[in-house]
Design an enzyme around this catalytic site. Structure first.
Site, PDB file in Angstrom:
ATOM      1  N   ASP A  88       1.475  15.552  22.281  1.00  0.00           N
ATOM      2  CA  ASP A  88       1.412  15.554  23.744  1.00  0.00           C
ATOM      3  C   ASP A  88       1.125  16.998  24.158  1.00  0.00           C
ATOM      4  OD1 ASP A  88       1.683  14.936  26.459  1.00  0.00           O
ATOM      5  OD2 ASP A  88       3.849  15.247  26.420  1.00  0.00           O
ATOM      6  N   GLU A 126      -2.897  12.886  23.018  1.00  0.00           N
ATOM      7  CA  GLU A 126      -3.080  12.384  24.379  1.00  0.00           C
ATOM      8  C   GLU A 126      -4.158  13.209  25.065  1.00  0.00           C
ATOM      9  OE1 GLU A 126      -0.662  11.471  28.513  1.00  0.00           O
ATOM     10  OE2 GLU A 126       0.458  12.081  26.742  1.00  0.00           O
ATOM     11  N   ASP A 176       8.841  15.723  26.077  1.00  0.00           N
ATOM     12  CA  ASP A 176       7.503  15.925  25.506  1.00  0.00           C
ATOM     13  C   ASP A 176       7.425  15.376  24.082  1.00  0.00           C
ATOM     14  OD1 ASP A 176       6.195  17.776  27.663  1.00  0.00           O
ATOM     15  OD2 ASP A 176       8.187  18.586  27.286  1.00  0.00           O
TER      16      ASP A 176
END
Length: 167
Positions: free
Chosen positions: A7, A67, A140
């Protein structure tokens, strides 16, 4: 199959590693990289790169899932996240690892069944799918685990389609 989910961000990069054997997912590790917030962007990106290289060398993933940035109203933020994403792609490429990128909506859909799922719903599904007592922290890292789970789900779906077994 060991999957590293990332992420990306310029303030915090979450990462999570899962082991996927058939339909069973096992948590291998997770954490985050937090470069000094006062450092200029190039130094933060170097910190992130070095940290991701260490993660890759420690956990030896087979594949990496990242992502992709979400550009809504804050284009400046999306561009900054894109820089961190590029660093993640570079770290994986320099270790000859296959990388797949997923949009936030795809991750939500694969993990929680809805592209409109809330952050809390995603984190709870991560907890359930990995059979954990608590939601992984920091957030996260939980998000990065969702990216890894999404990748596993997408691979499983692709395998079913390629085998023609839709029953």
């Amino acid at each position: 199959m060991r999957i590293l989910g990332i992420d990306p961000g310029t303030l915090v990069v979450g990462y999570g590693i899962i082991e996927a054997a058939n339909d069973e997912l096992t948590l291998v590790g997770f954490s985050s990289l937090t470069p000094p917030a006062c450092a200029p962007i190039p130094q933060r990106l170097a910190y992130i790169y070095k940290g991701l290289v260490e993660v890759i060398e420690l956990y030896q993933p087979d594949e990496v899932a990242v992502e992709s940035p979400f550009a809504d109203k804050n284009i400046k933020s999306a561009l900054a996240i894109g820089k961190a994403q590029a660093v993640a792609l570079l770290a994986a490429a320099n270790h000859s690892l296959p990388v797949t990128e997923y949009s936030p909506a795809c991750i939500k859909s694969r993990v929680a069944g809805s592209g409109n799922a809330s952050k809390e719903q995603i984190q709870e599904m991560v907890r359930l799918l990995l059979n954990l007592a608590e939601i992984p922290q920091p957030n996260d890292a939980a998000d990065a685990l969702a990216v890894a789970i999404c990748h596993h789900s997408q691979r499983a779906f692709t395998n079913i389609i390629s085998q023609g077994d839709l029953t």
